[in-house]
Design an enzyme around this catalytic site. Structure first.
Site, short mmCIF file in Angstrom:
data_model
loop_
_atom_site.label_atom_id
_atom_site.label_comp_id
_atom_site.label_asym_id
_atom_site.label_seq_id
_atom_site.Cartn_x
_atom_site.Cartn_y
_atom_site.Cartn_z
N HIS A 50 -0.63 4.71 7.25
CA HIS A 50 0.03 5.34 6.10
C HIS A 50 0.33 6.81 6.37
O HIS A 50 -0.28 7.43 7.23
CB HIS A 50 -0.87 5.21 4.87
CG HIS A 50 -1.31 3.80 4.61
ND1 HIS A 50 -2.55 3.35 5.01
CD2 HIS A 50 -0.69 2.76 4.02
CE1 HIS A 50 -2.67 2.07 4.67
NE2 HIS A 50 -1.56 1.70 4.08
N SER A 63 0.80 -1.22 0.00
CA SER A 63 0.00 0.00 0.00
C SER A 63 0.83 1.28 0.00
O SER A 63 0.32 2.35 -0.33
CB SER A 63 -0.93 0.03 1.21
OG SER A 63 -0.19 -0.03 2.42
N ASP A 74 -3.65 7.87 8.42
CA ASP A 74 -4.76 7.05 8.93
C ASP A 74 -4.35 6.02 9.98
O ASP A 74 -5.05 5.05 10.22
CB ASP A 74 -5.44 6.32 7.76
CG ASP A 74 -4.48 5.40 7.00
OD1 ASP A 74 -3.32 5.27 7.42
OD2 ASP A 74 -4.90 4.82 5.98
#
Length: 373
Positions: free
Chosen positions: A342, A37, A339
């Site tokens: 990240h 991610s 968040d």
């Protein structure tokens, strides 16, 4: 005699110019990226329900969810931008209009370095996206290769002008065990993760890659999510900046193992340039001197996630960013963490600048024609 000397000198200069030019071409013409991610530009979003249009993901730059786990651009976006390349299209979302010869992104949010079978054998919880591990991403590249180039000569011409980025990957393997708060168990994961990254890098070299970057991992002891999960009440567990010492020590050891593996790869493949991206150093400086990079200096604010819910870091593992109960800060550019897991676009931008313009790529990348502003 003078004419001969001048001719010899001119020839030598011309020869040196050719050698230098070939050794360090002006720019990259394509980037092929593998990872999770941290660099996924839309692969995982293909297999997951679309985020609602009012989701805060992508809100800063794209003004809508973009398949990226941030409020805006990622490190890979800034790197592509610096070389005048389009943002890398996600492999699972390719369209005929996209020029794949300028690069493709195989990274998948949640992906692991290690395969599903590894976690099955270890009898630990299998990360959901282990089905899209690094080896699977390599298979995707192999399937696409015939569309990129038709023969060895074509491939050689394309790949000598390309940058292959293998990671960051391995973070989700580590995250699978962090809830157990067992550093020893984490340390046991390091050799197989490093071995898998090494194997995939070797296979990419066999496929024709001649310039590759292998990033290390981030200072997870400074991560809002890890700080929340571990939730230690012992002052001795933290360093002077508020990061968990043992978890950062673990990552420093992990990165040392990555660097040793890269050194061995370099010895075995002298014709190839392998670059180490020091994501640890590029990110940790943000926590050490946040005010220098536009972030609040107050410790509580430094570690507070922009999007989420809960005290003290605005993180709750049961309330994810974008859910009805979550809260999004008014200005993500004043936050390092987005968040809980990240970074914000503002933080990714600083890390990318450190890689492209600073001392956090060893050896340095080719000089980018565009500066990140």
């Amino acid at each position: 005699m003078k004419i001969f000397i001048l001719f010899s000198f001119a020839f030598a200069c011309s020869f040196m110019k050719i050698v230098v030019s070939n050794a360090n071409p002006v720019s990259y013409e394509a980037i092929f990226n593998f990872g999770d991610s941290i660099s996924d530009t839309g692969n995982a979003a293909t297999y997951n329900p679309a985020m609602p249009s009012n989701s805060p993901y992508g809100s800063t730059y794209f003004k809508h969810p973009s398949g990226r786990m941030s409020d805006g651009r990622l490190i890979i976006d800034f790197i592509a931008e610096a070389y005048g390349l389009p943002m890398l299209p996600a492999y699972l979302n390719l369209t005929k209009e996209q020029d794949i010869r300028k690069g493709v992104n195989f990274a998948y949010a949640g992906a692991t370095a290690l395969s599903e079978n590894f976690f099955l054998q270890k009898q630990v919880n299998i990360p959901v996206a282990a089905a899209y591990s690094l080896n699977v991403q390599l298979d995707w590249f192999k399937k696409l290769k015939s569309s990129l180039c038709q023969n060895k000569e074509e491939c050689d011409n394309l790949f000598k002008k390309s940058l292959f980025i293998v990671g960051e990957i391995g973070g989700n393997d580590i995250n699978a065990l962090i809830p157990y708060k067992n550093i020893t168990a984490l340390q046991e994961l390091v050799p197989p993760i490093v071995e898998e990254i090494t194997n995939i890098t070797t296979k990419l070299i066999e496929e024709g890659a001649v310039e590759l970057a292998v990033p290390g991992n981030f200072p997870i002891g400074c991560n809002s999510g890890v700080l929340t999960i571990v939730n230690s009440d012992k002052n001795d567990d933290y360093d002077q900046f508020g990061c968990l010492t043992s978890y950062n020590d673990f990552i420093e050891n992990y990165n040392e193992q990555i660097k040793k593996a890269i050194d061995i790869l370099r010895q075995k493949n002298s014709q190839v340039k392998i670059i180490y991206f020091d994501y640890y150093g590029a990110a940790k400086r943000l926590f050490q001197a946040p005010q220098e990079y536009g972030f609040p200096s107050e410790r509580k604010e430094t570690f507070k996630a922009c999007c989420g819910k809960g005290e003290p870091y605005n993180v709750d593992i049961n309330i994810f960013c974008g859910s009805p109960a979550s809260i999004t800060c008014s200005d993500p550019s004043k936050h390092i963490n987005w968040d809980g897991v990240h970074f914000t676009e503002a933080a990714y931008k600083q890390i990318a600048k450190g890689i492209l313009e600073g001392s956090f790529a060893n050896p340095p990348l080719r000089s980018p024609p565009i500066k990140i502003e």
